[in-house]
Design an enzyme around this catalytic site. Sequence first.
Site, PDB file in Angstrom:
ATOM      1  N   HIS A  55       0.863  -1.182   0.000  1.00  0.00           N
ATOM      2  CA  HIS A  55       0.000   0.000   0.000  1.00  0.00           C
ATOM      3  C   HIS A  55       0.897   1.229   0.000  1.00  0.00           C
ATOM      4  O   HIS A  55       1.703   1.433   0.907  1.00  0.00           O
ATOM      5  CB  HIS A  55      -0.923   0.015   1.221  1.00  0.00           C
ATOM      6  CG  HIS A  55      -1.833   1.209   1.246  1.00  0.00           C
ATOM      7  ND1 HIS A  55      -3.042   1.231   0.582  1.00  0.00           N
ATOM      8  CD2 HIS A  55      -1.703   2.430   1.833  1.00  0.00           C
ATOM      9  CE1 HIS A  55      -3.622   2.405   0.772  1.00  0.00           C
ATOM     10  NE2 HIS A  55      -2.824   3.148   1.520  1.00  0.00           N
ATOM     11  N   CYS A  56       0.753   2.049  -1.036  1.00  0.00           N
ATOM     12  CA  CYS A  56       1.586   3.234  -1.185  1.00  0.00           C
ATOM     13  C   CYS A  56       0.788   4.462  -0.768  1.00  0.00           C
ATOM     14  O   CYS A  56      -0.193   4.816  -1.440  1.00  0.00           O
ATOM     15  CB  CYS A  56       2.053   3.371  -2.632  1.00  0.00           C
ATOM     16  SG  CYS A  56       3.136   4.780  -2.916  1.00  0.00           S
ATOM     17  N   PRO A  57       1.150   5.129   0.319  1.00  0.00           N
ATOM     18  CA  PRO A  57       0.389   6.321   0.733  1.00  0.00           C
ATOM     19  C   PRO A  57       0.565   7.495  -0.205  1.00  0.00           C
ATOM     20  O   PRO A  57      -0.270   8.398  -0.235  1.00  0.00           O
ATOM     21  CB  PRO A  57       0.952   6.628   2.124  1.00  0.00           C
ATOM     22  CG  PRO A  57       2.311   6.027   2.132  1.00  0.00           C
ATOM     23  CD  PRO A  57       2.243   4.820   1.252  1.00  0.00           C
ATOM     24  N   GLY A  65      -2.034   7.042  -2.565  1.00  0.00           N
ATOM     25  CA  GLY A  65      -3.301   6.860  -1.880  1.00  0.00           C
ATOM     26  C   GLY A  65      -4.032   5.613  -2.291  1.00  0.00           C
ATOM     27  O   GLY A  65      -5.269   5.560  -2.236  1.00  0.00           O
ATOM     28  N   ASN A  66      -3.299   4.576  -2.689  1.00  0.00           N
ATOM     29  CA  ASN A  66      -3.929   3.369  -3.200  1.00  0.00           C
ATOM     30  C   ASN A  66      -2.975   2.196  -3.023  1.00  0.00           C
ATOM     31  O   ASN A  66      -1.776   2.387  -2.800  1.00  0.00           O
ATOM     32  CB  ASN A  66      -4.270   3.548  -4.684  1.00  0.00           C
ATOM     33  CG  ASN A  66      -5.254   2.507  -5.190  1.00  0.00           C
ATOM     34  OD1 ASN A  66      -5.802   1.719  -4.410  1.00  0.00           O
ATOM     35  ND2 ASN A  66      -5.486   2.493  -6.483  1.00  0.00           N
TER      36      ASN A  66
END
Length: 343
Positions: free
Chosen positions: A180-182, A185-186
């Site tokens: 999960h890559c902040p 945002g996805n």
Amino acid sequence: MASSSSPEEEQYVTEVTDNYETTCWGCGLHILLPSCASVFKCGWCGAITNEKKPKREDKCVRWRLLRDRCFLSIVVTFMLFVIFGGVWALYPIILSFNLLCGVFHSMIIAILSIATISFFSLSAFRCAGTPPNILWGSYPTVGKGDLENYTFCRYCSKPKSPRAHHCRSCGKCILDMDHHCPFIGNCVGAANHRNFIFFLISAVSSTIYVSIMAAYASSYIWPPLKYSFGRLNGASQKYLAWRVLSELVVTFLGSVLLLSSRGLVLVYLFISSVSLQIGLIVLLWQQLSYIYQGKTYLSNLSSAADNEEEKKDCQNLVRFFGFHYPATRFLPTINVTQKRHVK
């Protein structure tokens, strides 16, 4: 009879009487299990059930979504600043030399900007890939082996395939989840993993271009450096190199204060692009190495714990990027026919 029975027989009778009947969540068949079996696999549909695992509720999903939206806004703002700020600072200098040179660099900036923003949008706003919705809970609907090694997600209350992982930030199961890559945002999963790799490639190319052009343009507008090495006459050889280095640094920092607003933007673009491209190159190399090994980031962590070895092959990269045929397929072929001798 009870008094004459052996202890082994009494234990055997106790185990049989403690059997209980449960229902498979996948196909709905009734299964008779011993009391000690909390985890079982259905012999018909192949679903795995864990009786002692309660339903879970994640109350921090909204805060994680807010965090991702903040990171996403910062990244979008930075990208727009680099594009428009770079055009504002670079083009008066580039156009002053040659009109053709300005048109050429305009095409490069347009291509890199469109590619970076497009792949970023596909990675950030496209679903990362959810498992298919399978009808479950009824024997006629679920066929034999339809839910092989499927588990029941206690967060989503849905079937979860062996290739899926529940993301607590997105609040749903993601197929072939990498991480999960902040910053986008996805999640990075089966549906947007390729777009994420293309985004990293375009972002690395863009930052390299920005750093080169910012350094090139700064060399023309930088004020002349005035050195004063007269104070170094009495310095000993031991501290001479340190004195020279400190004098160069002080002179350089003093000249920064004389720069115009365009020059300050160019300095910021150079420093930010160089520092950003280092992190992006490391991330891109890590992603490509996992793809070469046929893994994702999460599967690499699990396989490291299980000591499982995957097949490392360049075909993993070929399949990932969608090239289903070898390069020799598109090369011209020469058919050599053998002559037949007729007697």
